[in-house]
Design a protein around this motif. Structure first.
Motif, mmCIF file in Angstrom:
data_model
loop_
_atom_site.group_PDB
_atom_site.id
_atom_site.type_symbol
_atom_site.label_atom_id
_atom_site.label_comp_id
_atom_site.label_asym_id
_atom_site.label_seq_id
_atom_site.Cartn_x
_atom_site.Cartn_y
_atom_site.Cartn_z
ATOM 1 N N GLN A 69 -29.242 46.009 11.528
ATOM 2 C CA GLN A 69 -30.838 45.675 11.850
ATOM 3 C C GLN A 69 -30.865 44.126 11.854
ATOM 4 N N PRO A 70 -31.939 43.725 12.262
ATOM 5 C CA PRO A 70 -31.807 42.293 12.625
ATOM 6 C C PRO A 70 -30.932 41.560 11.800
ATOM 7 N N GLY A 71 -30.318 40.771 11.981
ATOM 8 C CA GLY A 71 -29.449 39.744 11.226
ATOM 9 C C GLY A 71 -28.533 39.399 11.160
ATOM 10 N N GLU A 72 -27.827 40.746 10.957
ATOM 11 C CA GLU A 72 -26.801 41.304 11.048
ATOM 12 C C GLU A 72 -25.323 42.096 11.632
ATOM 13 N N SER A 73 -24.727 42.502 11.541
ATOM 14 C CA SER A 73 -22.787 42.183 12.309
ATOM 15 C C SER A 73 -22.719 42.417 12.935
ATOM 16 N N LEU A 74 -21.671 43.141 14.472
ATOM 17 C CA LEU A 74 -20.940 43.986 14.379
ATOM 18 C C LEU A 74 -19.936 42.827 15.078
ATOM 19 N N ARG A 75 -18.560 43.159 15.356
ATOM 20 C CA ARG A 75 -17.317 43.002 16.532
ATOM 21 C C ARG A 75 -17.192 43.958 17.153
ATOM 22 N N LEU A 76 -17.401 43.821 18.446
ATOM 23 C CA LEU A 76 -16.885 44.525 19.203
ATOM 24 C C LEU A 76 -15.306 44.242 19.450
ATOM 25 N N SER A 77 -14.880 45.933 19.584
ATOM 26 C CA SER A 77 -13.344 45.419 20.598
ATOM 27 C C SER A 77 -13.071 46.183 21.577
ATOM 28 N N CYS A 78 -11.885 45.860 21.988
ATOM 29 C CA CYS A 78 -11.657 46.284 23.383
ATOM 30 C C CYS A 78 -10.399 46.084 23.679
ATOM 31 N N ALA A 79 -9.184 47.692 23.799
ATOM 32 C CA ALA A 79 -8.345 47.693 24.023
ATOM 33 C C ALA A 79 -7.327 48.049 24.535
ATOM 34 N N ALA A 80 -7.120 46.839 25.623
ATOM 35 C CA ALA A 80 -5.821 47.692 27.317
ATOM 36 C C ALA A 80 -4.935 48.281 26.788
ATOM 37 N N LYS B 287 -2.156 42.812 19.889
ATOM 38 C CA LYS B 287 -2.780 44.194 19.466
ATOM 39 C C LYS B 287 -3.262 44.311 21.434
ATOM 40 N N ASN B 288 -2.973 43.231 22.229
ATOM 41 C CA ASN B 288 -3.727 43.935 23.467
ATOM 42 C C ASN B 288 -5.356 44.053 23.657
ATOM 43 N N THR B 289 -6.184 43.261 22.816
ATOM 44 C CA THR B 289 -7.466 43.539 22.152
ATOM 45 C C THR B 289 -8.253 42.307 22.585
ATOM 46 N N LEU B 290 -9.370 42.695 22.944
ATOM 47 C CA LEU B 290 -10.657 41.486 23.057
ATOM 48 C C LEU B 290 -11.107 41.847 22.456
ATOM 49 N N TYR B 291 -11.485 40.934 21.379
ATOM 50 C CA TYR B 291 -13.127 40.926 20.493
ATOM 51 C C TYR B 291 -14.513 40.552 21.241
ATOM 52 N N LEU B 292 -15.981 40.518 20.075
ATOM 53 C CA LEU B 292 -16.508 39.749 20.493
ATOM 54 C C LEU B 292 -17.707 39.882 19.128
ATOM 55 N N GLN B 293 -17.495 38.918 18.387
ATOM 56 C CA GLN B 293 -17.738 39.165 17.030
ATOM 57 C C GLN B 293 -19.577 38.509 17.413
ATOM 58 N N MET B 294 -20.349 39.082 16.627
ATOM 59 C CA MET B 294 -22.051 39.219 16.799
ATOM 60 C C MET B 294 -22.293 39.445 15.581
ATOM 61 N N ASN B 295 -23.549 37.396 15.137
ATOM 62 C CA ASN B 295 -23.992 37.496 14.381
ATOM 63 C C ASN B 295 -25.023 36.857 14.903
ATOM 64 N N SER B 296 -25.915 37.355 13.579
ATOM 65 C CA SER B 296 -27.294 36.974 13.415
ATOM 66 C C SER B 296 -28.169 37.544 14.671
ATOM 67 N N LEU B 297 -27.459 38.679 14.981
ATOM 68 C CA LEU B 297 -27.917 40.094 15.884
ATOM 69 C C LEU B 297 -29.333 40.635 15.600
ATOM 70 N N LYS B 298 -30.457 39.981 17.211
ATOM 71 C CA LYS B 298 -32.020 40.240 17.541
ATOM 72 C C LYS B 298 -32.342 41.391 18.212
ATOM 73 N N PRO B 299 -32.853 41.907 18.468
ATOM 74 C CA PRO B 299 -33.349 43.189 18.960
ATOM 75 C C PRO B 299 -33.634 43.268 20.377
ATOM 76 N N GLU B 300 -33.419 41.909 20.746
ATOM 77 C CA GLU B 300 -33.196 41.757 22.782
ATOM 78 C C GLU B 300 -31.405 42.005 22.624
#
Length: 126
Positions: free
Chosen positions: A13-24, A77-90
């Motif tokens: 939902q809008p306002g929530e968070s996700l963390r994306l991982s990218c393992a190489a 861990k040879n891993t890239l992350y993207l922490q996404m907070n305050s998510l918006k519909p866009e």
């Protein structure tokens, strides 16, 4: 074989968070100069979201995510992350991580990157 695998997407939902991982795999991520996150929304071109430079840890963000997203890397861990907070519909899009052994600088052009993950869907909706 050089490979990137993203994970962590989902429906929030809008306002929530996700963390994306990218393992190489097949290569060591911090041997390259720059890693990036891009996103592609339906009907839109793939756009750069964030970059991290391995030389000094410098980070870059597109204006629409500044102050909300944080890029980071775990070398152990040879891993890239993207922490996404305050998510918006866009922010709804498929998110991709990318890198290229020949790239020496930050590039906003997706065609400069030749190692891509398969993408992970992020949907922000109430």
């Amino acid at each position: 074989q050089k490979q990137l695998v993203e994970s962590g997407g989902g429906l929030v939902q809008p306002g929530e968070s996700l963390r994306l991982s990218c393992a190489a795999s097949g290569f060591t991520m911090n041997y390259y100069h720059v890693e990036a996150w891009f996103r592609e929304a339906p009907g839109k071109e793939r756009e750069a979201v964030s970059f991290i430079m391995n030389s000094d840890g410098s980070t870059y963000y597109t204006d629409s995510v500044k102050g909300r997203f944080t890029i980071s890397r775990d070398d152990a861990k040879n891993t890239l992350y993207l922490q996404m907070n305050s998510l918006k519909p866009e922010d709804t899009a498929v998110y991709y991580c990318a890198t290229d052994p020949r790239l020496r600088y930050v590039s906003f052009d997706p065609s400069d990157y030749h190692i891509w993950g398969q993408g992970t869907q992020v949907t922000v909706s109430s």
